[in-house]
Design a protein around this motif. Structure first.
Motif, mmCIF file in Angstrom:
data_model
loop_
_atom_site.group_PDB
_atom_site.id
_atom_site.type_symbol
_atom_site.label_atom_id
_atom_site.label_comp_id
_atom_site.label_asym_id
_atom_site.label_seq_id
_atom_site.Cartn_x
_atom_site.Cartn_y
_atom_site.Cartn_z
ATOM 1 N N GLY A 252 0.831 -1.211 0.000
ATOM 2 C CA GLY A 252 0.000 0.000 0.000
ATOM 3 C C GLY A 252 0.856 1.247 0.000
ATOM 4 O O GLY A 252 0.620 2.178 -0.767
ATOM 5 N N ILE A 253 1.890 1.257 0.865
ATOM 6 C CA ILE A 253 2.775 2.439 0.950
ATOM 7 C C ILE A 253 3.500 2.635 -0.383
ATOM 8 O O ILE A 253 3.597 3.748 -0.900
ATOM 9 C CB ILE A 253 3.785 2.284 2.124
ATOM 10 C CG1 ILE A 253 3.019 2.337 3.448
ATOM 11 C CG2 ILE A 253 4.845 3.375 2.089
ATOM 12 C CD1 ILE A 253 3.816 1.827 4.642
ATOM 13 N N ALA A 254 4.001 1.522 -0.956
ATOM 14 C CA ALA A 254 4.727 1.593 -2.236
ATOM 15 C C ALA A 254 3.822 2.139 -3.338
ATOM 16 O O ALA A 254 4.227 2.995 -4.132
ATOM 17 C CB ALA A 254 5.244 0.209 -2.616
ATOM 18 N N THR A 255 2.590 1.666 -3.393
ATOM 19 C CA THR A 255 1.652 2.121 -4.421
ATOM 20 C C THR A 255 1.365 3.605 -4.259
ATOM 21 O O THR A 255 1.386 4.364 -5.230
ATOM 22 C CB THR A 255 0.322 1.325 -4.319
ATOM 23 O OG1 THR A 255 0.632 -0.050 -4.259
ATOM 24 C CG2 THR A 255 -0.604 1.615 -5.480
ATOM 25 N N PHE A 256 1.125 4.006 -3.025
ATOM 26 C CA PHE A 256 0.794 5.394 -2.737
ATOM 27 C C PHE A 256 1.943 6.327 -3.126
ATOM 28 O O PHE A 256 1.747 7.331 -3.802
ATOM 29 C CB PHE A 256 0.476 5.521 -1.236
ATOM 30 C CG PHE A 256 -0.094 6.845 -0.862
ATOM 31 C CD1 PHE A 256 -1.387 7.189 -1.236
ATOM 32 C CD2 PHE A 256 0.651 7.763 -0.128
ATOM 33 C CE1 PHE A 256 -1.918 8.430 -0.891
ATOM 34 C CE2 PHE A 256 0.129 9.000 0.219
ATOM 35 C CZ PHE A 256 -1.153 9.331 -0.154
ATOM 36 N N SER A 257 3.172 5.945 -2.710
ATOM 37 C CA SER A 257 4.312 6.834 -3.000
ATOM 38 C C SER A 257 4.671 6.830 -4.480
ATOM 39 O O SER A 257 5.016 7.860 -5.046
ATOM 40 C CB SER A 257 5.523 6.459 -2.156
ATOM 41 O OG SER A 257 5.751 5.079 -2.289
ATOM 42 N N SER A 258 4.554 5.647 -5.138
ATOM 43 C CA SER A 258 4.900 5.600 -6.565
ATOM 44 C C SER A 258 3.934 6.437 -7.393
ATOM 45 O O SER A 258 4.289 6.983 -8.431
ATOM 46 C CB SER A 258 4.918 4.157 -7.087
ATOM 47 O OG SER A 258 3.634 3.618 -7.014
ATOM 48 N N PHE A 259 2.690 6.575 -6.928
ATOM 49 C CA PHE A 259 1.714 7.407 -7.622
ATOM 50 C C PHE A 259 2.250 8.834 -7.747
ATOM 51 O O PHE A 259 2.196 9.453 -8.809
ATOM 52 C CB PHE A 259 0.386 7.390 -6.853
ATOM 53 C CG PHE A 259 -0.643 8.310 -7.412
ATOM 54 C CD1 PHE A 259 -1.337 7.977 -8.574
ATOM 55 C CD2 PHE A 259 -0.929 9.524 -6.802
ATOM 56 C CE1 PHE A 259 -2.290 8.833 -9.097
ATOM 57 C CE2 PHE A 259 -1.886 10.381 -7.322
ATOM 58 C CZ PHE A 259 -2.563 10.041 -8.475
ATOM 59 N N PHE A 260 2.831 9.342 -6.652
ATOM 60 C CA PHE A 260 3.357 10.709 -6.686
ATOM 61 C C PHE A 260 4.662 10.782 -7.469
ATOM 62 O O PHE A 260 4.939 11.747 -8.155
ATOM 63 C CB PHE A 260 3.537 11.242 -5.266
ATOM 64 C CG PHE A 260 2.219 11.524 -4.607
ATOM 65 C CD1 PHE A 260 1.486 12.659 -4.947
ATOM 66 C CD2 PHE A 260 1.684 10.639 -3.694
ATOM 67 C CE1 PHE A 260 0.248 12.909 -4.361
ATOM 68 C CE2 PHE A 260 0.451 10.888 -3.101
ATOM 69 C CZ PHE A 260 -0.268 12.020 -3.439
#
Lengths: 214, 244
Positions: A22-30
Protein backbone atom coordinates in the motif's frame (compact mmCIF):
# COMPACT_ATOMS: atom_id res chain seq x y z
CA UNK A 1 -16.80 -13.33 27.03
CA UNK A 2 -14.90 -13.05 23.80
CA UNK A 3 -11.72 -14.94 23.62
CA UNK A 4 -8.85 -13.01 22.02
CA UNK A 5 -7.27 -14.96 19.19
CA UNK A 6 -3.55 -14.44 18.60
CA UNK A 7 -2.37 -13.72 15.07
CA UNK A 8 -0.33 -16.45 13.54
CA UNK A 9 3.10 -15.70 12.05
CA UNK A 10 1.86 -16.07 8.48
CA UNK A 11 -0.98 -13.63 9.18
CA UNK A 12 1.53 -11.10 10.50
CA UNK A 13 3.73 -11.51 7.41
CA UNK A 14 0.72 -11.07 5.16
CA UNK A 15 -0.31 -7.90 6.99
CA UNK A 16 3.20 -6.42 6.71
CA UNK A 17 3.26 -7.31 3.02
CA UNK A 18 -0.10 -5.63 2.37
CA UNK A 19 0.95 -2.52 4.30
CA UNK A 20 4.26 -2.31 2.41
CA UNK A 21 2.46 -2.75 -0.90
CA UNK A 22 0.00 0.00 0.00
CA UNK A 23 2.78 2.44 0.95
CA UNK A 24 4.73 1.59 -2.24
CA UNK A 25 1.65 2.12 -4.42
CA UNK A 26 0.79 5.39 -2.74
CA UNK A 27 4.31 6.83 -3.00
CA UNK A 28 4.90 5.60 -6.57
CA UNK A 29 1.71 7.41 -7.62
CA UNK A 30 3.36 10.71 -6.69
CA UNK A 31 6.77 9.72 -8.03
CA UNK A 32 5.36 8.75 -11.41
CA UNK A 33 3.17 11.84 -11.55
CA UNK A 34 6.11 14.13 -10.90
CA UNK A 35 7.99 13.78 -14.19
CA UNK A 36 10.62 16.26 -13.03
CA UNK A 37 11.60 14.32 -9.92
CA UNK A 38 15.02 13.13 -11.07
CA UNK A 39 15.82 16.09 -13.32
CA UNK A 40 18.60 18.34 -12.14
CA UNK A 41 17.74 22.02 -12.11
CA UNK A 42 20.82 24.14 -12.83
CA UNK A 43 21.21 27.54 -11.25
CA UNK A 44 23.04 29.76 -13.76
CA UNK A 45 24.11 32.13 -10.96
CA UNK A 46 26.28 29.37 -9.56
CA UNK A 47 28.07 28.58 -12.81
CA UNK A 48 31.02 30.49 -14.24
CA UNK A 49 30.65 31.13 -17.95
CA UNK A 50 33.43 32.15 -20.29
CA UNK A 51 31.09 34.38 -22.32
CA UNK A 52 28.21 35.30 -20.00
CA UNK A 53 26.85 37.80 -22.53
CA UNK A 54 26.05 34.86 -24.80
CA UNK A 55 24.24 32.75 -22.24
CA UNK A 56 20.46 32.38 -22.39
CA UNK A 57 18.27 30.65 -19.81
CA UNK A 58 15.13 28.93 -20.96
CA UNK A 59 12.89 27.94 -18.07
CA UNK A 60 10.28 25.20 -18.31
CA UNK A 61 8.28 23.23 -15.74
CA UNK A 62 11.22 20.93 -15.02
CA UNK A 63 13.81 23.67 -14.62
CA UNK A 64 16.42 25.64 -16.49
CA UNK A 65 17.98 24.93 -19.85
CA UNK A 66 21.19 26.88 -20.23
CA UNK A 67 22.10 27.75 -23.79
CA UNK A 68 25.32 29.18 -25.15
CA UNK A 69 24.65 31.35 -28.19
CA UNK A 70 26.98 31.48 -31.20
CA UNK A 71 27.13 35.06 -32.52
CA UNK A 72 30.39 34.29 -34.30
CA UNK A 73 28.80 31.52 -36.35
CA UNK A 74 25.40 33.08 -37.14
CA UNK A 75 25.59 36.78 -36.25
CA UNK A 76 22.28 37.98 -37.73
CA UNK A 77 20.27 35.04 -36.49
CA UNK A 78 21.70 35.25 -32.96
CA UNK A 79 21.00 38.98 -32.99
CA UNK A 80 17.32 38.27 -33.91
CA UNK A 81 17.15 35.50 -31.28
CA UNK A 82 18.55 37.79 -28.59
CA UNK A 83 16.15 40.55 -29.54
CA UNK A 84 13.15 38.22 -29.18
CA UNK A 85 14.47 36.93 -25.84
CA UNK A 86 15.08 40.46 -24.54
CA UNK A 87 11.57 41.50 -25.55
CA UNK A 88 10.12 38.54 -23.57
CA UNK A 89 8.47 37.30 -26.76
CA UNK A 90 9.13 33.65 -25.92
CA UNK A 91 7.54 33.74 -22.48
CA UNK A 92 4.48 31.45 -22.30
CA UNK A 93 5.06 30.08 -25.80
CA UNK A 94 4.34 26.39 -26.49
CA UNK A 95 6.70 23.57 -27.36
CA UNK A 96 4.28 22.74 -30.15
CA UNK A 97 6.31 20.15 -32.07
CA UNK A 98 8.00 17.46 -30.01
CA UNK A 99 9.52 14.32 -31.47
CA UNK A 100 10.61 12.06 -28.63
CA UNK A 101 14.39 11.74 -28.39
CA UNK A 102 14.75 13.62 -31.70
CA UNK A 103 13.94 17.30 -31.23
CA UNK A 104 11.63 19.85 -29.69
CA UNK A 105 10.39 22.93 -31.48
CA UNK A 106 8.94 26.13 -30.07
CA UNK A 107 8.68 29.82 -30.87
CA UNK A 108 5.43 30.26 -32.76
CA UNK A 109 4.63 33.69 -31.41
CA UNK A 110 1.43 34.02 -33.40
CA UNK A 111 -0.38 30.76 -32.72
CA UNK A 112 1.55 29.22 -29.82
CA UNK A 113 0.79 31.65 -26.99
CA UNK A 114 -0.58 30.25 -23.72
CA UNK A 115 -4.29 31.00 -23.31
CA UNK A 116 -4.49 31.76 -27.02
CA UNK A 117 -3.33 28.53 -28.64
CA UNK A 118 -4.52 27.91 -32.17
CA UNK A 119 -4.22 24.18 -32.87
CA UNK A 120 -5.20 24.62 -36.51
CA UNK A 121 -2.35 26.93 -37.43
CA UNK A 122 0.24 26.26 -34.75
CA UNK A 123 3.66 25.93 -36.35
CA UNK A 124 2.86 28.32 -39.18
CA UNK A 125 2.84 31.53 -37.19
CA UNK A 126 5.12 34.50 -37.61
CA UNK A 127 6.74 36.91 -35.20
CA UNK A 128 5.71 40.09 -36.95
CA UNK A 129 9.37 41.13 -37.30
CA UNK A 130 9.71 39.56 -40.75
CA UNK A 131 11.78 36.65 -42.02
CA UNK A 132 15.56 36.73 -41.96
CA UNK A 133 18.15 35.13 -44.23
CA UNK A 134 19.51 31.68 -43.44
CA UNK A 135 23.09 31.54 -42.21
CA UNK A 136 24.15 28.13 -43.41
CA UNK A 137 27.53 26.96 -42.27
CA UNK A 138 29.66 24.44 -44.11
CA UNK A 139 31.63 23.49 -41.01
CA UNK A 140 29.07 23.45 -38.22
CA UNK A 141 28.00 19.95 -37.15
CA UNK A 142 24.51 19.64 -35.74
CA UNK A 143 25.14 17.59 -32.63
CA UNK A 144 22.78 16.68 -29.81
CA UNK A 145 21.89 19.85 -27.92
CA UNK A 146 22.25 22.18 -30.88
CA UNK A 147 19.74 25.01 -31.04
CA UNK A 148 18.81 26.00 -34.59
CA UNK A 149 16.30 28.27 -36.24
CA UNK A 150 13.40 26.46 -37.89
CA UNK A 151 12.19 27.52 -41.35
CA UNK A 152 9.68 26.60 -44.01
CA UNK A 153 10.63 24.37 -46.97
CA UNK A 154 12.52 27.33 -48.40
CA UNK A 155 15.71 28.89 -47.13
CA UNK A 156 15.75 32.53 -45.95
CA UNK A 157 12.44 32.07 -44.14
CA UNK A 158 13.77 31.91 -40.58
CA UNK A 159 11.78 33.98 -38.10
CA UNK A 160 11.17 33.17 -34.43
CA UNK A 161 10.70 29.39 -34.33
CA UNK A 162 13.62 27.33 -33.10
CA UNK A 163 14.40 23.71 -32.37
CA UNK A 164 16.65 21.91 -29.90
CA UNK A 165 18.16 18.61 -31.02
CA UNK A 166 18.01 15.54 -28.81
CA UNK A 167 20.10 13.48 -31.22
CA UNK A 168 22.88 14.21 -33.74
CA UNK A 169 21.57 15.34 -37.11
CA UNK A 170 24.37 15.21 -39.71
CA UNK A 171 22.02 16.12 -42.57
CA UNK A 172 21.09 19.42 -40.92
CA UNK A 173 24.53 20.77 -41.82
CA UNK A 174 24.13 23.49 -44.46
CA UNK A 175 20.34 23.16 -44.19
CA UNK A 176 19.55 25.02 -40.99
CA UNK A 177 20.97 27.99 -39.13
CA UNK A 178 22.64 27.14 -35.81
CA UNK A 179 22.23 29.73 -33.05
CA UNK A 180 23.59 27.92 -30.05
CA UNK A 181 23.91 24.81 -27.96
CA UNK A 182 22.45 23.56 -24.69
CA UNK A 183 25.34 23.35 -22.25
CA UNK A 184 23.32 22.43 -19.15
CA UNK A 185 19.84 20.98 -18.75
CA UNK A 186 19.26 18.79 -21.80
CA UNK A 187 17.42 16.39 -19.47
CA UNK A 188 14.91 19.17 -18.86
CA UNK A 189 14.18 19.25 -22.61
CA UNK A 190 13.74 15.47 -22.67
CA UNK A 191 10.87 15.85 -20.18
CA UNK A 192 8.85 18.16 -22.41
CA UNK A 193 5.47 16.69 -23.19
CA UNK A 194 5.26 14.67 -26.40
CA UNK A 195 2.60 12.66 -28.15
CA UNK A 196 3.11 9.07 -29.25
CA UNK A 197 0.83 9.57 -32.25
CA UNK A 198 1.80 12.94 -33.62
CA UNK A 199 4.67 15.41 -33.75
CA UNK A 200 2.22 18.13 -32.77
CA UNK A 201 1.23 18.10 -29.13
CA UNK A 202 -2.22 18.57 -27.69
CA UNK A 203 -2.13 20.65 -24.50
CA UNK A 204 1.62 21.21 -24.83
CA UNK A 205 4.21 22.33 -22.31
CA UNK A 206 5.25 25.97 -22.36
CA UNK A 207 8.34 28.09 -21.98
CA UNK A 208 7.85 29.81 -18.63
CA UNK A 209 10.42 32.43 -19.45
CA UNK A 210 13.44 32.87 -21.69
CA UNK A 211 16.02 35.43 -20.69
CA UNK A 212 19.65 36.40 -21.24
CA UNK A 213 22.02 35.99 -18.31
CA UNK A 214 23.28 39.56 -18.89
CA UNK B 1 5.61 -16.71 -23.01
CA UNK B 2 2.97 -16.23 -25.68
CA UNK B 3 2.19 -12.84 -24.18
CA UNK B 4 5.82 -11.70 -24.55
CA UNK B 5 5.96 -12.94 -28.13
CA UNK B 6 2.82 -10.93 -28.95
CA UNK B 7 4.30 -7.81 -27.31
CA UNK B 8 7.55 -8.31 -29.22
CA UNK B 9 5.70 -8.64 -32.53
CA UNK B 10 3.67 -5.51 -31.75
CA UNK B 11 6.89 -3.59 -31.12
CA UNK B 12 8.30 -4.79 -34.43
CA UNK B 13 5.29 -3.80 -36.50
CA UNK B 14 4.60 -0.50 -34.78
CA UNK B 15 5.50 2.63 -36.81
CA UNK B 16 9.15 3.61 -36.62
CA UNK B 17 10.00 6.61 -34.53
CA UNK B 18 10.46 9.79 -36.46
CA UNK B 19 13.97 11.09 -36.88
CA UNK B 20 15.73 14.20 -38.10
CA UNK B 21 15.76 12.87 -41.69
CA UNK B 22 11.97 12.74 -41.64
CA UNK B 23 11.93 16.28 -40.26
CA UNK B 24 14.12 17.36 -43.18
CA UNK B 25 12.86 15.51 -46.23
CA UNK B 26 9.49 14.19 -45.08
CA UNK B 27 10.17 10.52 -45.87
CA UNK B 28 10.05 8.03 -42.98
CA UNK B 29 12.25 4.99 -42.32
CA UNK B 30 15.45 6.30 -43.86
CA UNK B 31 19.04 6.32 -42.68
CA UNK B 32 22.24 7.70 -44.16
CA UNK B 33 23.92 5.31 -46.59
CA UNK B 34 26.73 7.60 -47.67
CA UNK B 35 27.35 11.32 -47.28
CA UNK B 36 30.87 11.46 -48.59
CA UNK B 37 30.26 12.17 -52.25
CA UNK B 38 32.57 14.63 -53.98
CA UNK B 39 29.65 16.68 -55.27
CA UNK B 40 27.90 16.83 -51.92
CA UNK B 41 25.05 14.43 -52.70
CA UNK B 42 23.79 12.58 -49.64
CA UNK B 43 22.64 9.01 -50.19
CA UNK B 44 19.95 7.57 -47.95
CA UNK B 45 18.64 4.05 -47.76
CA UNK B 46 15.22 2.79 -46.75
CA UNK B 47 15.43 0.73 -43.57
CA UNK B 48 11.78 -0.32 -43.85
CA UNK B 49 9.13 0.07 -46.54
CA UNK B 50 7.67 3.58 -46.71
CA UNK B 51 4.69 5.31 -48.20
CA UNK B 52 4.58 9.02 -48.90
CA UNK B 53 2.72 11.40 -51.14
CA UNK B 54 0.20 14.15 -51.13
CA UNK B 55 -2.73 12.01 -52.26
CA UNK B 56 -3.32 8.82 -50.24
CA UNK B 57 0.41 8.19 -49.77
CA UNK B 58 0.57 7.19 -53.42
CA UNK B 59 4.36 6.75 -53.56
CA UNK B 60 5.63 3.56 -52.00
CA UNK B 61 8.99 1.85 -51.88
CA UNK B 62 10.72 -1.00 -50.07
CA UNK B 63 14.00 -1.46 -48.27
CA UNK B 64 16.65 -3.47 -50.02
CA UNK B 65 19.41 -5.92 -49.17
CA UNK B 66 22.86 -4.59 -48.33
CA UNK B 67 24.34 -6.62 -51.17
CA UNK B 68 22.09 -5.08 -53.81
CA UNK B 69 22.54 -1.62 -52.37
CA UNK B 70 26.29 -1.99 -52.51
CA UNK B 71 26.17 -3.08 -56.15
CA UNK B 72 23.74 -0.37 -57.29
CA UNK B 73 25.29 2.40 -55.23
CA UNK B 74 28.52 2.16 -57.21
CA UNK B 75 26.62 2.57 -60.47
CA UNK B 76 24.44 5.38 -59.16
CA UNK B 77 27.29 7.32 -57.62
CA UNK B 78 29.43 6.97 -60.75
CA UNK B 79 26.63 8.37 -62.86
CA UNK B 80 25.59 11.17 -60.55
CA UNK B 81 29.20 12.23 -59.99
CA UNK B 82 28.99 13.67 -63.49
CA UNK B 83 27.12 16.60 -62.01
CA UNK B 84 29.11 19.24 -60.17
CA UNK B 85 28.05 20.48 -56.74
CA UNK B 86 27.28 23.91 -58.24
CA UNK B 87 25.01 22.35 -60.85
CA UNK B 88 23.26 20.23 -58.22
CA UNK B 89 22.75 23.34 -56.06
CA UNK B 90 21.29 25.05 -59.09
CA UNK B 91 18.75 22.29 -59.69
CA UNK B 92 17.97 21.81 -56.00
CA UNK B 93 19.14 18.21 -55.76
CA UNK B 94 20.85 17.10 -52.57
CA UNK B 95 19.36 13.80 -51.35
CA UNK B 96 19.17 10.47 -53.18
CA UNK B 97 16.91 7.90 -51.58
CA UNK B 98 17.77 4.30 -52.48
CA UNK B 99 14.98 1.75 -52.30
CA UNK B 100 13.46 -1.03 -54.37
CA UNK B 101 10.13 -1.69 -56.10
CA UNK B 102 9.27 1.98 -56.22
CA UNK B 103 5.74 2.67 -57.41
CA UNK B 104 3.54 5.68 -57.92
CA UNK B 105 -0.18 4.97 -57.71
CA UNK B 106 0.76 1.29 -57.99
CA UNK B 107 2.56 1.84 -61.30
CA UNK B 108 6.24 0.90 -61.26
CA UNK B 109 8.52 3.94 -61.45
CA UNK B 110 12.23 4.45 -62.06
CA UNK B 111 12.41 7.48 -59.84
CA UNK B 112 10.40 10.15 -58.09
CA UNK B 113 11.90 13.63 -58.07
CA UNK B 114 10.79 16.16 -55.47
CA UNK B 115 12.32 19.52 -55.96
CA UNK B 116 10.75 21.00 -52.85
CA UNK B 117 12.68 18.71 -50.51
CA UNK B 118 15.73 18.44 -52.84
CA UNK B 119 15.19 14.71 -53.12
CA UNK B 120 15.25 12.07 -55.83
CA UNK B 121 13.93 8.63 -54.91
CA UNK B 122 15.66 5.98 -57.04
CA UNK B 123 14.25 2.53 -57.68
CA UNK B 124 17.33 0.33 -57.53
CA UNK B 125 15.45 -2.65 -58.96
CA UNK B 126 14.42 -0.83 -62.12
CA UNK B 127 15.17 -2.57 -65.43
CA UNK B 128 18.96 -3.14 -65.59
CA UNK B 129 19.12 -2.44 -69.32
CA UNK B 130 18.03 1.17 -68.91
CA UNK B 131 19.04 1.73 -65.29
CA UNK B 132 21.92 4.17 -65.86
CA UNK B 133 20.09 6.19 -68.48
CA UNK B 134 16.93 6.58 -66.40
CA UNK B 135 18.99 8.06 -63.58
CA UNK B 136 19.78 10.99 -65.86
CA UNK B 137 16.21 11.01 -67.11
CA UNK B 138 15.06 11.58 -63.53
CA UNK B 139 17.76 14.18 -62.96
CA UNK B 140 16.31 16.06 -65.92
CA UNK B 141 12.95 16.20 -64.16
CA UNK B 142 14.72 17.90 -61.25
CA UNK B 143 16.32 20.33 -63.73
CA UNK B 144 12.96 20.97 -65.39
CA UNK B 145 11.23 21.56 -62.07
CA UNK B 146 13.89 24.01 -60.92
CA UNK B 147 14.03 25.88 -64.24
CA UNK B 148 10.52 25.67 -65.65
CA UNK B 149 10.95 28.93 -67.52
CA UNK B 150 13.77 27.43 -69.62
CA UNK B 151 11.95 24.31 -70.76
CA UNK B 152 8.58 25.37 -72.05
CA UNK B 153 6.11 22.79 -73.33
CA UNK B 154 4.81 25.20 -75.98
CA UNK B 155 8.29 25.76 -77.44
CA UNK B 156 9.03 22.03 -77.36
CA UNK B 157 5.76 21.03 -79.02
CA UNK B 158 6.48 23.48 -81.84
CA UNK B 159 9.61 21.46 -82.70
CA UNK B 160 7.46 18.42 -83.63
CA UNK B 161 5.40 17.84 -86.77
CA UNK B 162 2.20 19.84 -86.42
CA UNK B 163 -0.01 16.73 -86.60
CA UNK B 164 1.63 15.02 -83.59
CA UNK B 165 -0.13 15.05 -80.23
CA UNK B 166 1.31 13.95 -76.87
CA UNK B 167 -0.79 11.97 -74.37
CA UNK B 168 -2.40 13.66 -71.36
CA UNK B 169 0.16 12.20 -68.96
CA UNK B 170 3.23 9.99 -68.93
CA UNK B 171 1.25 6.84 -68.12
CA UNK B 172 -1.93 7.77 -69.99
CA UNK B 173 -0.87 5.94 -73.14
CA UNK B 174 0.73 2.62 -73.97
CA UNK B 175 3.85 4.39 -75.25
CA UNK B 176 6.05 3.13 -72.45
CA UNK B 177 8.99 1.44 -74.13
CA UNK B 178 12.42 2.86 -73.35
CA UNK B 179 14.09 1.10 -76.31
CA UNK B 180 15.63 3.09 -79.11
CA UNK B 181 13.15 3.58 -81.98
CA UNK B 182 14.07 2.87 -85.55
CA UNK B 183 11.71 5.40 -87.06
CA UNK B 184 13.23 8.86 -87.58
CA UNK B 185 10.48 11.31 -86.69
CA UNK B 186 11.88 13.24 -83.73
CA UNK B 187 11.31 10.71 -80.97
CA UNK B 188 14.21 8.73 -79.60
CA UNK B 189 12.02 6.23 -77.72
CA UNK B 190 8.35 5.40 -77.53
CA UNK B 191 8.20 6.81 -74.02
CA UNK B 192 9.39 10.14 -75.42
CA UNK B 193 6.04 10.34 -77.22
CA UNK B 194 4.09 10.42 -73.94
CA UNK B 195 4.53 14.04 -72.79
CA UNK B 196 6.82 16.97 -73.65
CA UNK B 197 8.56 16.69 -70.29
CA UNK B 198 9.29 12.96 -70.75
CA UNK B 199 10.46 13.67 -74.29
CA UNK B 200 12.92 16.29 -73.03
CA UNK B 201 14.09 13.91 -70.27
CA UNK B 202 14.68 11.14 -72.82
CA UNK B 203 16.76 13.41 -75.07
CA UNK B 204 18.75 14.65 -72.08
CA UNK B 205 19.40 11.13 -70.80
CA UNK B 206 20.77 10.01 -74.18
CA UNK B 207 22.92 13.13 -74.37
CA UNK B 208 24.50 12.18 -71.05
CA UNK B 209 24.88 8.45 -71.55
CA UNK B 210 25.26 8.07 -75.31
CA UNK B 211 26.08 11.41 -76.83
CA UNK B 212 27.67 9.97 -79.99
CA UNK B 213 24.74 7.72 -80.78
CA UNK B 214 22.10 10.42 -80.45
CA UNK B 215 24.25 12.81 -82.48
CA UNK B 216 24.53 10.22 -85.24
CA UNK B 217 20.79 9.53 -85.25
CA UNK B 218 20.03 13.23 -85.35
CA UNK B 219 22.00 13.59 -88.59
CA UNK B 220 19.08 11.95 -90.36
CA UNK B 221 16.41 13.34 -88.07
CA UNK B 222 16.03 17.14 -88.26
CA UNK B 223 13.39 17.28 -85.51
CA UNK B 224 15.61 15.39 -83.09
CA UNK B 225 18.48 17.66 -84.05
CA UNK B 226 16.42 20.72 -83.08
CA UNK B 227 15.45 19.05 -79.81
CA UNK B 228 19.07 18.28 -78.96
CA UNK B 229 20.14 21.83 -79.57
CA UNK B 230 17.18 23.10 -77.49
CA UNK B 231 18.21 20.97 -74.51
CA UNK B 232 21.90 21.80 -74.85
CA UNK B 233 21.25 25.53 -75.20
CA UNK B 234 19.10 25.67 -72.09
CA UNK B 235 21.28 23.42 -69.95
CA UNK B 236 24.21 25.69 -70.75
CA UNK B 237 22.12 28.61 -69.50
CA UNK B 238 22.03 26.88 -66.10
CA UNK B 239 25.71 25.97 -66.14
CA UNK B 240 27.90 27.33 -68.92
CA UNK B 241 30.57 24.76 -68.13
CA UNK B 242 28.25 21.78 -68.32
CA UNK B 243 29.95 18.91 -70.10
CA UNK B 244 27.70 16.73 -72.28
Amino acid sequence: MIKKIKRTLSEKILLIFILTLGIATFSSFFIIKNKCLFVKNYNPEKINFEFPENIAILNTNCGNVIIQLYPNISPNSVSRFKMLINNDEYNNIAFHRVIKNVLVQAGDLEFGKKNNLNYTYIGTGKSGYGAINSELNTKFDFKKGTVGLARTDKINTEDSQFFILLQDAPLFKEEYTPVGKVIYGLDVIKKIKHSAKSEYVLRPDFINYFKLLR
Amino acid sequence: MKFFIIIFILILISPANANTILYLIKIPNLEIYSNKSDNGLKYLQATKPFEVGIRNNNVSCFNSSEKLLEKKFIIIENNLNRYSSDFLDNINLKYIVLCERLSVAEIQAAGVPNNKVKTLIVNITFNEEYFERVLHHEVFHMINEAHKHLFLDSEWISLNNSDFKYAQCSTCSDRLSLSLRKKKDGFITEYAMSTPSEDMAEVFSFLITNNMKIDNISKEDPILKKKISYIKKNILKIDKNFNF
